[in-house]
Design an enzyme around this catalytic site. Structure first.
Site, PDB file in Angstrom:
ATOM      1  N   GLY A  12      -1.794   0.907 -11.935  1.00  0.00           N
ATOM      2  CA  GLY A  12      -2.015  -0.404 -12.530  1.00  0.00           C
ATOM      3  C   GLY A  12      -2.852  -0.364 -13.798  1.00  0.00           C
ATOM      4  O   GLY A  12      -2.602  -1.123 -14.740  1.00  0.00           O
ATOM      5  N   ASN A  13      -3.835   0.546 -13.850  1.00  0.00           N
ATOM      6  CA  ASN A  13      -4.741   0.548 -15.011  1.00  0.00           C
ATOM      7  C   ASN A  13      -4.060   1.048 -16.287  1.00  0.00           C
ATOM      8  O   ASN A  13      -4.585   0.888 -17.375  1.00  0.00           O
ATOM      9  CB  ASN A  13      -6.007   1.366 -14.714  1.00  0.00           C
ATOM     10  CG  ASN A  13      -5.703   2.837 -14.516  1.00  0.00           C
ATOM     11  OD1 ASN A  13      -4.646   3.196 -14.019  1.00  0.00           O
ATOM     12  ND2 ASN A  13      -6.616   3.688 -14.924  1.00  0.00           N
ATOM     13  N   LYS A 128       2.990  -6.343   3.583  1.00  0.00           N
ATOM     14  CA  LYS A 128       2.611  -6.356   2.160  1.00  0.00           C
ATOM     15  C   LYS A 128       2.704  -7.779   1.593  1.00  0.00           C
ATOM     16  O   LYS A 128       3.795  -8.333   1.453  1.00  0.00           O
ATOM     17  CB  LYS A 128       3.547  -5.403   1.421  1.00  0.00           C
ATOM     18  CG  LYS A 128       3.402  -5.408  -0.052  1.00  0.00           C
ATOM     19  CD  LYS A 128       2.979  -4.060  -0.606  1.00  0.00           C
ATOM     20  CE  LYS A 128       2.717  -4.183  -2.088  1.00  0.00           C
ATOM     21  NZ  LYS A 128       1.426  -3.778  -2.515  1.00  0.00           N
ATOM     22  N   LYS A 211       5.207   2.877  -4.909  1.00  0.00           N
ATOM     23  CA  LYS A 211       5.589   3.662  -6.090  1.00  0.00           C
ATOM     24  C   LYS A 211       5.200   5.142  -5.961  1.00  0.00           C
ATOM     25  O   LYS A 211       5.862   6.008  -6.533  1.00  0.00           O
ATOM     26  CB  LYS A 211       5.028   3.046  -7.372  1.00  0.00           C
ATOM     27  CG  LYS A 211       3.530   3.191  -7.598  1.00  0.00           C
ATOM     28  CD  LYS A 211       3.206   4.165  -8.703  1.00  0.00           C
ATOM     29  CE  LYS A 211       1.745   4.216  -9.082  1.00  0.00           C
ATOM     30  NZ  LYS A 211       0.704   4.162  -8.090  1.00  0.00           N
ATOM     31  N   LYS A 273      -1.030   7.820  -1.970  1.00  0.00           N
ATOM     32  CA  LYS A 273      -0.983   8.925  -2.947  1.00  0.00           C
ATOM     33  C   LYS A 273      -1.092  10.272  -2.233  1.00  0.00           C
ATOM     34  O   LYS A 273      -0.352  11.211  -2.532  1.00  0.00           O
ATOM     35  CB  LYS A 273      -2.116   8.792  -3.968  1.00  0.00           C
ATOM     36  CG  LYS A 273      -2.043   7.511  -4.770  1.00  0.00           C
ATOM     37  CD  LYS A 273      -3.096   7.456  -5.856  1.00  0.00           C
ATOM     38  CE  LYS A 273      -3.331   6.044  -6.334  1.00  0.00           C
ATOM     39  NZ  LYS A 273      -2.137   5.247  -6.607  1.00  0.00           N
TER      40      LYS A 273
HETATM   41  P1  ADP Z   1      -2.856   2.537  -8.591  1.00  0.00           P
HETATM   42  O1  ADP Z   1      -2.521   1.276  -9.303  1.00  0.00           O
HETATM   43  O2  ADP Z   1      -3.141   3.670  -9.532  1.00  0.00           O
HETATM   44  O3  ADP Z   1      -1.890   2.904  -7.499  1.00  0.00           O
HETATM   45  P2  ADP Z   1      -4.745   1.899  -6.471  1.00  0.00           P
HETATM   46  O4  ADP Z   1      -5.812   0.867  -6.636  1.00  0.00           O
HETATM   47  O5  ADP Z   1      -3.596   1.585  -5.590  1.00  0.00           O
HETATM   48  O6  ADP Z   1      -4.291   2.279  -7.949  1.00  0.00           O
HETATM   49  O7  ADP Z   1      -5.398   3.257  -5.942  1.00  0.00           O
HETATM   50  C1  ADP Z   1      -6.497   3.879  -6.590  1.00  0.00           C
HETATM   51  C2  ADP Z   1      -7.813   3.436  -5.984  1.00  0.00           C
HETATM   52  O8  ADP Z   1      -8.002   3.988  -4.688  1.00  0.00           O
HETATM   53  C3  ADP Z   1      -9.046   3.918  -6.698  1.00  0.00           C
HETATM   54  O9  ADP Z   1      -9.341   3.124  -7.814  1.00  0.00           O
HETATM   55  C4  ADP Z   1     -10.133   3.805  -5.623  1.00  0.00           C
HETATM   56  O10 ADP Z   1     -10.854   2.613  -5.739  1.00  0.00           O
HETATM   57  C5  ADP Z   1      -9.338   3.749  -4.318  1.00  0.00           C
HETATM   58  N1  ADP Z   1      -9.713   4.715  -3.289  1.00  0.00           N
HETATM   59  C6  ADP Z   1      -9.645   4.455  -1.959  1.00  0.00           C
HETATM   60  N2  ADP Z   1     -10.016   5.492  -1.230  1.00  0.00           N
HETATM   61  C7  ADP Z   1     -10.341   6.491  -2.103  1.00  0.00           C
HETATM   62  C8  ADP Z   1     -10.801   7.839  -1.947  1.00  0.00           C
HETATM   63  N3  ADP Z   1     -10.988   8.374  -0.749  1.00  0.00           N
HETATM   64  N4  ADP Z   1     -11.024   8.565  -3.068  1.00  0.00           N
HETATM   65  C9  ADP Z   1     -10.828   8.034  -4.290  1.00  0.00           C
HETATM   66  N5  ADP Z   1     -10.392   6.756  -4.495  1.00  0.00           N
HETATM   67  C10 ADP Z   1     -10.151   5.985  -3.423  1.00  0.00           C
HETATM   68 MG    MG Z   2      -1.487   1.711  -5.774  1.00  0.00          MG
END
Ligand code: ADP
Ligand code: MG
Length: 311
Positions: A12-13, A128, A211, A273
């Site tokens: 998203g960022n 969701k 995704k 992820k």
């Molecule tokens: P994206 O849009 O890139 O998929 P998400 O918000 O879905 O982003 O996922 C990334 C986020 O996951 C990070 O910004 C962080 O806040 C969160 N997060 C949750 N658990 C963890 C972890 N164990 N280590 C690192 N980040 C984590």
């Molecule tokens: Mg995400």
């Protein structure tokens, strides 16, 4: 595909939350992507679409309320629109960055449909939340029409949809053909448009494919060695956000599975992820996933930062 193929999943960022933010964000994202293209990598770019598909779905819902002749827009149609809306800005930003550096390279956006299994258990338990907030009355009316709704964190009711596993990328051959012709390909936006193959007829389903999972499948199908998941954090961590937080650099599949059991990765953000990375590592020899920040992509590829998951 040769081993220079790399799938990059943008979070998203990398995209921003509205049209103006998106134009600004993709300009930065494009620089990172073209840096990697200059290294000689064949790039396939995937991206999320949470805020964007929400925006489109809300707009279409509001339209249907004001002008009933338009009717309801189905979610897969909104996913398709989000792929176009994000894809065109990304494509143009990458193209402009290439042009600025005098690089003659093509960029294409491929709308993509991803098959899911209609027996996927996710359909039994949609979780969701999507679209605008509904009043209780609106939610009850939708429920009566067989559309599942749930209370969302005290903010009102929302439609909830399933997040089934991606099974098959329908446009895979097109993506390969364009890659072989030297294009940077943007595809599988928002995890792909979820479809079911009904004896050759594709029908969109009301679901959202993760995704990261779709990117993992795409990387596998393209025989890539490297999947890069660019997100808001430089590394994955254990004890995330706590005093004893530890950033992870190298992570084997076994270690990753152990940390998942311990609940170290949040559902809906870091967990998909790590799961996508595990699935990719297990799909073939030498397959690695790098999780890092957009700005750290090159350093991550050089082995200087990020979390690398491998078998
Ligand atoms: P994206 O849009 O890139 O998929 P998400 O918000 O879905 O982003 O996922 C990334 C986020 O996951 C990070 O910004 C962080 O806040 C969160 N997060 C949750 N658990 C963890 C972890 N164990 N280590 C690192 N980040 C984590
Ligand atoms: Mg995400």
């Amino acid at each position: 595909m040769d081993n220079n193929t790399v799938v990059i999943a943008l979070g998203g960022n990398a995209l921003g939350k509205n049209g103006a933010e998106q134009k600004e964000a993709v300009a930065k994202t494009a620089k990172v992507i073209v840096d990697l293209a200059e290294e000689g990598l064949n790039l396939v770019i995937t991206h999320g679409n949470g805020p964007q598909v929400g925006m489109i779905q809300n707009a279409m819902d509001n339209l249907a309320m004001i002008q009933s002749e338009y009717g309801q827009t189905a979610l897969p149609a909104s996913v398709a629109m989000s792929q176009g809306y994000i894809g065109i800005d990304l494509q143009n930003a990458i193209k402009y960055e290439l042009y600025s550096r005098n690089i003659d390279k093509k960029v294409s956006t491929i709308l993509s449909q991803v098959e899911v299994d209609k027996e996927d258990e996710a359909f039994l338990n949609p979780t969701k939340p999507i679209g605008r907030f509904l009043t209780r009355e609106e939610a009850e009316k939708k429920e009566a029409d067989g559309i599942k709704c749930m209370e969302d964190a005290g903010r009102g009711y929302r439609i909830v949809v399933a997040s089934p596993m991606p099974k098959k990328i329908r446009e895979l051959q097109t993506i390969k053909t364009l890659l072989e012709a030297g294009h940077i390909v943007i595809t599988c936006g928002g995890g792909g448009i979820p479809v079911i193959d009904d004896y050759g007829k594709l029908s969109g389903v009301s679901a959202v494919i993760d995704k990261d999972n779709a990117s993992s499948l795409l990387a596998k199908e393209l025989n890539a060695d490297l999947l890069i998941i660019l997100t808001a954090v430089e590394k994955a961590a254990i004890n995330f956000g706590k005093e004893n937080q530890e950033w992870l650099s190298d992570l084997t599949v076994e270690q990753a599975e152990e940390y998942i059991k311990q609940g170290q990765f949040a559902k809906g953000s870091m967990l998909p992820k790590i799961e996508a990375a595990i699935r990719f590592a297990e799909s073939g020899e030498g397959r690695r996933t790098l999780i890092t920040q957009l700005e750290k992509a090159a350093a991550g590829i050089a082995g200087e930062t990020g979390t690398v998951i491998y078998k």
